[in-house]
Design a protein around this motif. Structure first.
Motif, PDB file in Angstrom:
ATOM      1  N   UNK A  26      10.110  17.298   8.129  1.00 32.52           N
ATOM      2  CA  UNK A  26       8.680  17.492   8.263  1.00 32.52           C
ATOM      3  C   UNK A  26       7.877  17.327   6.982  1.00 32.52           C
ATOM      4  N   UNK A  27       8.541  17.018   5.876  1.00 35.10           N
ATOM      5  CA  UNK A  27       7.824  16.817   4.611  1.00 35.10           C
ATOM      6  C   UNK A  27       7.140  15.456   4.616  1.00 35.10           C
ATOM      7  N   UNK A  28       6.076  15.341   3.802  1.00 31.73           N
ATOM      8  CA  UNK A  28       5.403  14.053   3.642  1.00 31.73           C
ATOM      9  C   UNK A  28       6.124  13.254   2.566  1.00 31.73           C
ATOM     10  N   UNK A  29       6.388  11.985   2.851  1.00 35.00           N
ATOM     11  CA  UNK A  29       7.094  11.094   1.937  1.00 35.00           C
ATOM     12  C   UNK A  29       6.220   9.873   1.698  1.00 35.00           C
ATOM     13  N   UNK A  30       6.104   9.455   0.436  1.00 36.65           N
ATOM     14  CA  UNK A  30       5.316   8.272   0.106  1.00 36.65           C
ATOM     15  C   UNK A  30       6.193   7.031   0.239  1.00 36.65           C
ATOM     16  N   UNK A  88       0.872  -4.314   5.813  1.00 33.89           N
ATOM     17  CA  UNK A  88       0.408  -4.484   7.196  1.00 33.89           C
ATOM     18  C   UNK A  88       1.044  -3.457   8.128  1.00 33.89           C
ATOM     19  N   UNK A  89       1.217  -2.212   7.638  1.00 31.05           N
ATOM     20  CA  UNK A  89       1.729  -1.121   8.456  1.00 31.05           C
ATOM     21  C   UNK A  89       3.237  -1.026   8.561  1.00 31.05           C
ATOM     22  N   UNK A  90       3.966  -1.955   7.963  1.00 38.53           N
ATOM     23  CA  UNK A  90       5.428  -1.963   8.010  1.00 38.53           C
ATOM     24  C   UNK A  90       5.993  -1.519   6.658  1.00 38.53           C
ATOM     25  N   UNK A  91       7.049  -0.714   6.680  1.00 31.72           N
ATOM     26  CA  UNK A  91       7.695  -0.270   5.455  1.00 31.72           C
ATOM     27  C   UNK A  91       8.418  -1.461   4.835  1.00 31.72           C
ATOM     28  N   UNK A  92       8.176  -1.700   3.521  1.00 32.91           N
ATOM     29  CA  UNK A  92       8.737  -2.903   2.894  1.00 32.91           C
ATOM     30  C   UNK A  92      10.008  -2.643   2.095  1.00 32.91           C
ATOM     31  N   UNK A  93      10.324  -1.372   1.799  1.00 31.53           N
ATOM     32  CA  UNK A  93      11.565  -1.080   1.088  1.00 31.53           C
ATOM     33  C   UNK A  93      12.092   0.279   1.556  1.00 31.53           C
ATOM     34  N   UNK A  94      13.418   0.422   1.608  1.00 28.95           N
ATOM     35  CA  UNK A  94      13.985   1.700   2.045  1.00 28.95           C
ATOM     36  C   UNK A  94      13.567   2.822   1.095  1.00 28.95           C
ATOM     37  N   UNK A  95      13.197   3.968   1.661  1.00 27.06           N
ATOM     38  CA  UNK A  95      12.777   5.125   0.879  1.00 27.06           C
ATOM     39  C   UNK A  95      13.490   6.356   1.419  1.00 27.06           C
ATOM     40  N   UNK A  96      14.058   7.144   0.512  1.00 23.78           N
ATOM     41  CA  UNK A  96      14.820   8.321   0.921  1.00 23.78           C
ATOM     42  C   UNK A  96      14.012   9.595   0.711  1.00 23.78           C
ATOM     43  N   UNK A  97      14.040  10.465   1.710  1.00 19.62           N
ATOM     44  CA  UNK A  97      13.408  11.770   1.622  1.00 19.62           C
ATOM     45  C   UNK A  97      14.343  12.696   0.848  1.00 19.62           C
ATOM     46  N   UNK A  98      13.821  13.794   0.330  1.00 13.53           N
ATOM     47  CA  UNK A  98      14.654  14.739  -0.421  1.00 13.53           C
ATOM     48  C   UNK A  98      15.728  15.383   0.459  1.00 13.53           C
ATOM     49  N   UNK A  99      15.533  15.388   1.775  1.00  8.33           N
ATOM     50  CA  UNK A  99      16.530  15.961   2.690  1.00  8.33           C
ATOM     51  C   UNK A  99      17.660  14.980   3.007  1.00  8.33           C
ATOM     52  N   UNK A 108       0.858  -1.186   0.000  1.00  2.48           N
ATOM     53  CA  UNK A 108       0.000   0.000   0.000  1.00  2.48           C
ATOM     54  C   UNK A 108       0.890   1.230   0.000  1.00  2.48           C
ATOM     55  N   UNK A 109       0.553   2.217  -0.819  1.00  2.91           N
ATOM     56  CA  UNK A 109       1.281   3.475  -0.831  1.00  2.91           C
ATOM     57  C   UNK A 109       0.747   4.333   0.309  1.00  2.91           C
ATOM     58  N   UNK A 110       1.631   4.722   1.222  1.00  2.00           N
ATOM     59  CA  UNK A 110       1.235   5.443   2.437  1.00  2.00           C
ATOM     60  C   UNK A 110       2.132   6.656   2.613  1.00  2.00           C
ATOM     61  N   UNK A 111       1.597   7.726   3.149  1.00  2.00           N
ATOM     62  CA  UNK A 111       2.404   8.918   3.398  1.00  2.00           C
ATOM     63  C   UNK A 111       2.879   8.927   4.843  1.00  2.00           C
ATOM     64  N   UNK A 112       4.168   9.169   5.009  1.00  3.20           N
ATOM     65  CA  UNK A 112       4.766   9.292   6.339  1.00  3.20           C
ATOM     66  C   UNK A 112       5.434  10.664   6.424  1.00  3.20           C
ATOM     67  N   UNK A 113       5.489  11.229   7.616  1.00  2.00           N
ATOM     68  CA  UNK A 113       6.123  12.524   7.826  1.00  2.00           C
ATOM     69  C   UNK A 113       7.585  12.307   8.178  1.00  2.00           C
TER      70      UNK A 113
END
Length: 64
Positions: free
Chosen positions: A25-29, A34-45, A15-20
């Motif tokens: 403080x930016x929103x990241x998709x 089941x509520x757990x992040x399945x792959x590492x995702x990098x924020x623009x910061x 599921x695509x979910x937004x996290x802060x």
């Protein structure tokens, strides 16, 4: 069996979910299952949301 597949497959579908981002403080998709992040995702910061361990469902066969 396609009829029964819907019951269990909903927990396998990501599921695509937004996290802060805690750093800027930016929103990241992020993709979750089941509520757990399945792959590492990098924020623009530069902050990285690390993948979390997913506990298998009791209906899934254990890996040997």
């Amino acid at each position: 069996m396609a009829v029964m597949d819907g019951c269990e497959s909903q927990y396998r579908t990501s599921v695509l979910e937004e996290r802060v981002c805690p750093k800027c403080g930016k929103e990241v998709e992020v993709f979750t299952s089941r509520g757990k992040i399945i792959e590492p995702t990098e924020c623009s910061c530069g902050y990285v949301f690390e993948a979390e361990e997913i506990v298998p469902l009791k209906t899934e066969p254990k890996e040997k």
